[in-house]
Design an enzyme around this catalytic site. Sequence first.
Site, mmCIF file in Angstrom:
data_model
loop_
_atom_site.group_PDB
_atom_site.id
_atom_site.type_symbol
_atom_site.label_atom_id
_atom_site.label_comp_id
_atom_site.label_asym_id
_atom_site.label_seq_id
_atom_site.Cartn_x
_atom_site.Cartn_y
_atom_site.Cartn_z
ATOM 1 N N ARG A 117 8.637 -4.311 2.118
ATOM 2 C CA ARG A 117 9.147 -3.971 0.778
ATOM 3 C C ARG A 117 10.656 -3.774 0.800
ATOM 4 O O ARG A 117 11.347 -4.143 -0.149
ATOM 5 C CB ARG A 117 8.444 -2.696 0.262
ATOM 6 N N ARG B 166 12.910 -6.411 -11.216
ATOM 7 C CA ARG B 166 12.962 -6.426 -9.749
ATOM 8 C C ARG B 166 13.740 -7.630 -9.234
ATOM 9 O O ARG B 166 13.924 -7.776 -8.039
ATOM 10 C CB ARG B 166 11.558 -6.554 -9.173
ATOM 11 N N ARG C 125 -0.800 5.338 -0.604
ATOM 12 C CA ARG C 125 -0.771 3.975 -1.138
ATOM 13 C C ARG C 125 -0.905 2.983 0.011
ATOM 14 O O ARG C 125 -0.311 3.171 1.069
ATOM 15 C CB ARG C 125 0.561 3.729 -1.868
ATOM 16 N N LYS D 274 12.972 6.882 -7.980
ATOM 17 C CA LYS D 274 13.010 6.320 -9.346
ATOM 18 C C LYS D 274 11.921 6.925 -10.230
ATOM 19 O O LYS D 274 12.185 7.314 -11.367
ATOM 20 C CB LYS D 274 12.819 4.782 -9.333
ATOM 21 N N ARG E 125 4.447 10.174 1.604
ATOM 22 C CA ARG E 125 4.064 10.224 0.181
ATOM 23 C C ARG E 125 2.545 10.135 0.011
ATOM 24 O O ARG E 125 1.873 9.374 0.693
ATOM 25 C CB ARG E 125 4.730 9.046 -0.551
#
Length: 219
Positions: A168, A88, A157, A13, A124
């Site tokens: 998540r 969300r 992160r 996204k 990531r």
Amino acid sequence: MRIILLGPPGSGKGTQASLLSEKLGFPKIATGDLLREAVRQQTPLGLKAKAVMERGELVSDELVGEIVQERITQPDCQSGYILDGFPRNVNQALFLERIDGARTEIVIDLEVDEEEIIRRLSARRICPQCQAVYNLEGKLPRHEGKCDNCQADLIQREDDRPEVIRKRLEVYRHQTRPLVEYYKGKGNYQKIKGDGKIEEVFQAIYSWIKQFIPAELRR
Ligand code: AMP
């Protein structure tokens, strides 16, 4: 105009929102980035959000709603804006409708399978200063461990650790996924496969949204 990017964490996204922002000249508004910046600066909002984010849960609708309302009423959002990570849940979608319901709304739902998501998120790395995103198995920085834009040390992160990724994804399935039915019902909703190359995914998105973009904004 408003473009909403739906899709699970790690579906691309943020990357696609940045490309759309460059192409259309609309600002990208990423609630996760705004919240992480608040945490970094230890603002009252950041202090409230930190622990919730580290657990992979959703920050309260009131807090996130406030930052979104503040942001989308800025002058640079007048012709359009791109939302990454908001709404969300259905409550946030209804809030958006209430505060800014008159715009043309386009919803892109990026679809990527779970194995690929876990692979992407684990690899990531982000720049804590400018929020640029890299990937150890894909988009590498020019100098190992350093951001190409601002040379800051890249970090992982907190919520990209395996146990938090699982949480998540569960939050996504239970709270965010119902938005698909909500937006399908409103129209201008399109599912796009997000597991190809960044540029291919972008082309698929752009060729669909072109029909909604006024000729003078097409570049
Ligand atoms: P993201 O960068 O979009 O993956 O968001 C990182 C984290 O920020 C999420 O796991 C949530 O804790 C929080 N967050 C971001 N956007 C929202 C939102 N719209 N509502 C509630 N929490 C959010």
